[in-house]
Design a protein around this motif. Sequence first.
Motif, PDB file in Angstrom:
ATOM      1  N   GLN A  35       6.063 -24.907  10.676  1.00 20.58           N
ATOM      2  CA  GLN A  35       5.904 -23.482  10.856  1.00 20.58           C
ATOM      3  C   GLN A  35       7.008 -22.759  10.100  1.00 20.58           C
ATOM      4  OE1 GLN A  35       5.606 -22.385  14.941  1.00 20.58           O
ATOM      5  NE2 GLN A  35       3.992 -23.858  15.399  1.00 20.58           N
ATOM      6  N   PRO A  36       6.677 -21.715   9.299  1.00 19.54           N
ATOM      7  CA  PRO A  36       7.677 -21.040   8.479  1.00 19.54           C
ATOM      8  C   PRO A  36       8.659 -20.244   9.335  1.00 19.54           C
ATOM      9  CG  PRO A  36       5.598 -19.871   8.388  1.00 19.54           C
ATOM     10  CD  PRO A  36       5.339 -21.149   9.126  1.00 19.54           C
ATOM     11  N   ALA A  37       9.874 -20.115   8.817  1.00 19.98           N
ATOM     12  CA  ALA A  37      10.899 -19.338   9.511  1.00 19.98           C
ATOM     13  C   ALA A  37      10.832 -17.874   9.128  1.00 19.98           C
ATOM     14  CB  ALA A  37      12.286 -19.909   9.191  1.00 19.98           C
ATOM     15  N   TRP A  38       9.843 -17.480   8.365  1.00 18.22           N
ATOM     16  CA  TRP A  38       9.704 -16.083   7.947  1.00 18.22           C
ATOM     17  C   TRP A  38       8.216 -15.754   7.760  1.00 18.22           C
ATOM     18  CZ3 TRP A  38       7.288 -15.906   3.189  1.00 18.22           C
ATOM     19  CH2 TRP A  38       7.363 -17.073   2.412  1.00 18.22           C
ATOM     20  N   ARG A  39       7.932 -14.465   7.827  1.00 16.85           N
ATOM     21  CA  ARG A  39       6.567 -13.979   7.660  1.00 16.85           C
ATOM     22  C   ARG A  39       6.590 -12.698   6.836  1.00 16.85           C
ATOM     23  NH1 ARG A  39       2.058 -17.041   9.606  1.00 16.85           N
ATOM     24  NH2 ARG A  39       2.789 -18.311  11.344  1.00 16.85           N
ATOM     25  N   GLU A  64      13.872 -15.306   8.411  1.00 18.69           N
ATOM     26  CA  GLU A  64      14.970 -15.755   7.553  1.00 18.69           C
ATOM     27  C   GLU A  64      14.402 -16.432   6.305  1.00 18.69           C
ATOM     28  OE1 GLU A  64      17.535 -18.213   9.842  1.00 18.69           O
ATOM     29  OE2 GLU A  64      17.953 -16.668  11.351  1.00 18.69           O
ATOM     30  N   PRO A  65      14.014 -15.629   5.322  1.00 18.48           N
ATOM     31  CA  PRO A  65      13.465 -16.214   4.092  1.00 18.48           C
ATOM     32  C   PRO A  65      14.580 -16.807   3.243  1.00 18.48           C
ATOM     33  CG  PRO A  65      13.649 -13.852   3.862  1.00 18.48           C
ATOM     34  CD  PRO A  65      14.033 -14.153   5.278  1.00 18.48           C
ATOM     35  N   PRO A  66      14.258 -17.697   2.316  1.00 19.58           N
ATOM     36  CA  PRO A  66      15.264 -18.217   1.387  1.00 19.58           C
ATOM     37  C   PRO A  66      15.909 -17.064   0.596  1.00 19.58           C
ATOM     38  CG  PRO A  66      13.244 -19.502   1.271  1.00 19.58           C
ATOM     39  CD  PRO A  66      12.940 -18.313   2.115  1.00 19.58           C
ATOM     40  N   ALA A  67      17.156 -17.265   0.225  1.00 15.17           N
ATOM     41  CA  ALA A  67      17.897 -16.235  -0.504  1.00 15.17           C
ATOM     42  C   ALA A  67      17.163 -15.828  -1.773  1.00 15.17           C
ATOM     43  CB  ALA A  67      19.301 -16.742  -0.836  1.00 15.17           C
ATOM     44  N   GLY A  68      17.022 -14.527  -1.993  1.00 18.76           N
ATOM     45  CA  GLY A  68      16.414 -13.989  -3.193  1.00 18.76           C
ATOM     46  C   GLY A  68      14.904 -13.986  -3.197  1.00 18.76           C
ATOM     47  N   LEU A  69      14.268 -14.560  -2.162  1.00 18.31           N
ATOM     48  CA  LEU A  69      12.806 -14.659  -2.165  1.00 18.31           C
ATOM     49  C   LEU A  69      12.148 -13.277  -2.136  1.00 18.31           C
ATOM     50  CD1 LEU A  69      10.189 -16.361  -1.961  1.00 18.31           C
ATOM     51  CD2 LEU A  69      10.432 -16.199   0.529  1.00 18.31           C
ATOM     52  N   TRP A  70      12.569 -12.439  -1.192  1.00 19.66           N
ATOM     53  CA  TRP A  70      11.920 -11.148  -1.054  1.00 19.66           C
ATOM     54  C   TRP A  70      12.231 -10.231  -2.240  1.00 19.66           C
ATOM     55  CZ3 TRP A  70       7.786  -9.314   0.571  1.00 19.66           C
ATOM     56  CH2 TRP A  70       7.579  -7.947   0.793  1.00 19.66           C
ATOM     57  N   GLU A  71      13.435 -10.331  -2.781  1.00 19.69           N
ATOM     58  CA  GLU A  71      13.768  -9.528  -3.963  1.00 19.69           C
ATOM     59  C   GLU A  71      12.808  -9.838  -5.102  1.00 19.69           C
ATOM     60  OE1 GLU A  71      15.828 -11.055  -2.052  1.00 19.69           O
ATOM     61  OE2 GLU A  71      17.213  -9.501  -1.317  1.00 19.69           O
ATOM     62  N   ARG A  72      12.425 -11.097  -5.200  1.00 19.57           N
ATOM     63  CA  ARG A  72      11.506 -11.510  -6.263  1.00 19.57           C
ATOM     64  C   ARG A  72      10.063 -11.141  -5.933  1.00 19.57           C
ATOM     65  NH1 ARG A  72       8.957 -16.350  -6.507  1.00 19.57           N
ATOM     66  NH2 ARG A  72      10.380 -17.217  -4.953  1.00 19.57           N
ATOM     67  N   LEU A  73       9.639 -11.382  -4.681  1.00 19.01           N
ATOM     68  CA  LEU A  73       8.246 -11.138  -4.313  1.00 19.01           C
ATOM     69  C   LEU A  73       7.927  -9.659  -4.171  1.00 19.01           C
ATOM     70  CD1 LEU A  73       7.491 -13.913  -1.656  1.00 19.01           C
ATOM     71  CD2 LEU A  73       6.864 -13.866  -4.069  1.00 19.01           C
ATOM     72  N   SER A  74       8.878  -8.855  -3.698  1.00 26.73           N
ATOM     73  CA  SER A  74       8.584  -7.443  -3.430  1.00 26.73           C
ATOM     74  C   SER A  74       8.181  -6.693  -4.699  1.00 26.73           C
ATOM     75  CB  SER A  74       9.783  -6.763  -2.777  1.00 26.73           C
ATOM     76  OG  SER A  74      10.904  -6.785  -3.649  1.00 26.73           O
ATOM     77  N   VAL A 104      -0.298 -13.745  -5.028  1.00 26.00           N
ATOM     78  CA  VAL A 104       0.946 -14.308  -4.467  1.00 26.00           C
ATOM     79  C   VAL A 104       0.620 -15.662  -3.852  1.00 26.00           C
ATOM     80  CG1 VAL A 104       3.049 -13.673  -3.217  1.00 26.00           C
ATOM     81  CG2 VAL A 104       1.383 -11.904  -3.775  1.00 26.00           C
ATOM     82  N   PRO A 105       0.209 -16.631  -4.654  1.00 27.83           N
ATOM     83  CA  PRO A 105      -0.249 -17.914  -4.098  1.00 27.83           C
ATOM     84  C   PRO A 105       0.854 -18.708  -3.412  1.00 27.83           C
ATOM     85  CG  PRO A 105      -0.067 -18.037  -6.493  1.00 27.83           C
ATOM     86  CD  PRO A 105       0.119 -16.600  -6.133  1.00 27.83           C
ATOM     87  N   GLU A 106       2.114 -18.492  -3.814  1.00 26.05           N
ATOM     88  CA  GLU A 106       3.196 -19.315  -3.275  1.00 26.05           C
ATOM     89  C   GLU A 106       3.527 -19.029  -1.812  1.00 26.05           C
ATOM     90  OE1 GLU A 106       5.372 -16.222  -5.920  1.00 26.05           O
ATOM     91  OE2 GLU A 106       3.332 -16.982  -5.594  1.00 26.05           O
ATOM     92  N   VAL A 107       3.031 -17.926  -1.276  1.00 25.38           N
ATOM     93  CA  VAL A 107       3.343 -17.579   0.122  1.00 25.38           C
ATOM     94  C   VAL A 107       2.552 -18.444   1.099  1.00 25.38           C
ATOM     95  CG1 VAL A 107       3.200 -15.738   1.855  1.00 25.38           C
ATOM     96  CG2 VAL A 107       4.078 -15.241  -0.435  1.00 25.38           C
ATOM     97  N   GLY A 108       1.405 -18.918   0.705  1.00 29.27           N
ATOM     98  CA  GLY A 108       0.622 -19.795   1.579  1.00 29.27           C
ATOM     99  C   GLY A 108       0.072 -19.063   2.785  1.00 29.27           C
ATOM    100  N   GLN A 109       0.393 -19.570   3.960  1.00 27.73           N
ATOM    101  CA  GLN A 109      -0.140 -19.020   5.200  1.00 27.73           C
ATOM    102  C   GLN A 109       0.836 -18.099   5.924  1.00 27.73           C
ATOM    103  OE1 GLN A 109      -3.352 -19.586   6.065  1.00 27.73           O
ATOM    104  NE2 GLN A 109      -3.442 -20.705   4.106  1.00 27.73           N
ATOM    105  N   SER A 110       1.887 -17.682   5.262  1.00 29.98           N
ATOM    106  CA  SER A 110       2.940 -16.901   5.924  1.00 29.98           C
ATOM    107  C   SER A 110       2.641 -15.400   5.925  1.00 29.98           C
ATOM    108  CB  SER A 110       4.291 -17.167   5.243  1.00 29.98           C
ATOM    109  OG  SER A 110       4.645 -18.530   5.346  1.00 29.98           O
TER     110      SER A 110
END
Length: 331
Positions: A35-39, A64-74, A104-110
């Motif tokens: 289960q992911p730690a972020w949504r 708690e997403p990995p560092a820099g993830l949201w900056e890149r995805l947003s 955004v295929p890399e997000v999966g089910q989150s």
Amino acid sequence: MTMQPGTIMRTARRALLALVLLGLCLAAWAQAAGQPAWRISVRDAACSYGPRVQLGEIAEIYGEPPAGLWERLSARELWNNPERTGRQVTVNREQLERLLRHYVPEVGQSWVLPSQLTVQYGGLLLERREIEKKVVEFLTPRAAGLGGEAEFKDFRLPEGVFVDNGSDTVAVDLAGPLAPGRVGLRLTVLTPDGKIVKRLSASVFMNLWKAVPSASKPLNRMHPLEPDDVTFMRRNLAYIPDVWDGSGGPWRIAQPVGKGQPITKAHLEPLPAVARGEKVMLVYQGERIQMAVKAEALSDGDVGQTVAVRNLQTKKEISGTVVDNHTVLVR
């Protein structure tokens, strides 16, 4: 058996430690279960300003997403915006799921997805919490005029109101009289020059806590209401229609009232000048003679009305006119 203070403290610390360990175990289990730690939660309404909708404009991340993830995805660009400012595009949950899987295929089910998403090109979105704040600011001073303590709950509002620009405003107005219970509202979007852009319906439930007249003891039908029969108790008027405000009278009880029960207008009726079963003076008045005897009223009557009475001496029934609280006149 009485526990000593030291024993109580040790028991409490053990219980707290057990809860902490349980939380850690559950977190480890969730991670092990994949289960992911972020949504990423997608809003149900948003505005977009570029040629293409960006993920950060319609969604926000939690956890708690990995560092820099949201900056890149947003900054990820999704589908094209309409060509004309102010146009809106609405997609349902299934369509949105397919679009996000594509862009955004890399997000999966989150994902946390709404039932539908509406995106407006340009303009501003007045969010629900802002509308709720406007409603409370509008109602609070008006509810103060009702007396008591007002509470607002169960807001039925649009999830968001789109406006064309920052100069447009949303005005709140009552759809009917302000009273405890469900309050109907009208929301109107206005341009700076007062032109109506759109109208929306809304409502809110208003509790109104107030000290109201209540029965200090059980009150039976036909009982004349006296000051000692009434006490004041704090009640929510949202669930008490037509509560008596303590004015008017004299009154008598039309429907039985239990001890501590609020007295409503339906519980009361005017106290007649003469009530059935009361003893009155029956006055016979002729051209040369006047006499008075005791009688019993057989019906209710106010001053000037005709009532039937029974002469307590002769037992005969006769009709007369009510003169005052104690007198019935026969001519």
